[in-house]
Enzyme design. Structure first.
Site: not given
Ligand SMILES: NC(=O)C1=CN([C@@H]2O[C@H](COP(=O)(O)OP(=O)(O)OC[C@H]3O[C@@H](n4cnc5c(N)ncnc54)[C@H](O)[C@@H]3O)[C@@H](O)[C@H]2O)C=CC1
Ligand SMILES: O=C1O[C@H](COP(=O)(O)O)[C@@H](O)[C@H](O)[C@H]1O
Length: 262
Positions: A90, A115, A152, A156
């Site tokens: 994703n 982020s 995660y 980013k």
């Protein structure tokens, strides 16, 4: 601006914060893999400009990109604890497909939702919790190397690097917004770190509008309100984008009540 702005992840929290503030100001294309309910779509947006599609679907992304001037790319797995297979698909593959389609379609500006977790490992045991507090001098300003908190955050940082590549090789203007912690109405409650990196809904809308309007080459900025507590500098966002935030988590109690009503 006559040409549309493509907003991916339009149905999510950040997408709705943006549309809640500037939903009537632009000619939008909205994309999300989940169907958008009517209340999530600004009245001025025609149903033919709403795409229910996955950002890893190259054909769908290229259709949505046709004739677009600027992209705000939010779609992805936002969970700090997201597993590798999800962020790989994703966040990394989806973002690469978005950049590739953008340069082929002649898009001018690409705004990437990065982020705080791209740099979360700067929050070492030696620095915390003091660095979350007012008057502590530690600041990240966007020139530092990524130090992700988790996979995660790795996704980013990878998105930021994809942007660097597409800027250098295809002359696409790219701004990466390292978003802090977006909450509506009040800062995160009883959470020092969250209050230091709070981004209010109206400052979010304003910041992304600045990203559509300003001229830049390749930038990394922090997306937080003008909190007294802060360990992210917003100087670069002010200088390059004209960001001028309104909100400050210091105007609320630790429990999230407005001080003027407490
Ligand atoms: N909310 C926050 O405080 C922060 C958010 N971000 C980033 O901002 C972006 C948006 O986050 P939120 O709005 O909070 O998340 P959210 O989960 O509320 O919204 C994400 C939206 O993207 C859509 N989506 C997810 N994967 C997709 C895919 N493969 N194809 C098409 N659509 C897809 C979802 O259906 C959802 O509507 C994310 O990239 C996240 O990492 C970064 C830092 C902080
Ligand atoms: O990137 C993100 O960061 C925010 C804040 O992180 P947290 O670890 O303090 O919760 C998070 O709420 C959001 O879901 C995520 O996408």
């Amino acid at each position: 601006m006559d040409q549309p702005v493509l907003l991916t992840g339009a149905g999510g929290r950040v997408g709705q914060a943006i549309l809640g503030h500037i939903g009537e100001a632009y000619d939008w294309r909205l994309l999300d893999r989940e169907p958008l309910s009517d209340e999530k779509i600004p009245a001025s947006v025609d149903s033919t400009d709403v795409y229910v599609a996955d950002v890893t679907d190259e054909t769908a992304v290229r259709n949505a990109m046709d004739g677009v001037h600027a992209v705000i790319h939010l779609a992805g797995d936002p969970r700090p604890e997201a597993p590798w297979d999800s962020v790989l698909r994703n966040n990394i593959d989806g973002t690469q497909k978005m950049f590739d389609a953008a340069v082929d379609a002649g898009v001018e500006k690409f705004v990437f939702a990065s982020s705080n977790h791209a740099v979360g490992a700067y929050e070492t045991d030696e620095r915390t919790p003091e660095m979350y507090r007012t008057n502590h001098e530690f600041r990240l300003d966007g020139t530092e190397l990524p130090r992700p908190s988790n996979l995660y955050g790795v996704s980013k940082a990878t998105g930021e690097t994809l942007g660097r590549y597409y800027h250098d090789h295809h002359d696409l203007s790219v701004v990466n917004v390292r978003i802090g912690n977006l909450t509506q109405h009040h800062p995160p409650k009883e959470y020092e770190r969250g209050q230091a990196m709070w981004l209010s809904y109206r400052d979010c809308g304003h910041l992304f509008e600045c990203c559509i309007e300003a001229d830049y080459d390749y930038e990394i900025v922090y997306g937080i309100s003008d909190n007294d507590r802060k360990y992210y500098s917003i100087d670069r966002a002010r200088e390059v984008l004209g960001y001028d935030p309104t909100d400050n988590s210091a105007e609320f109690t630790f429990e999230g009540e407005p001080l003027d009503e407490a």
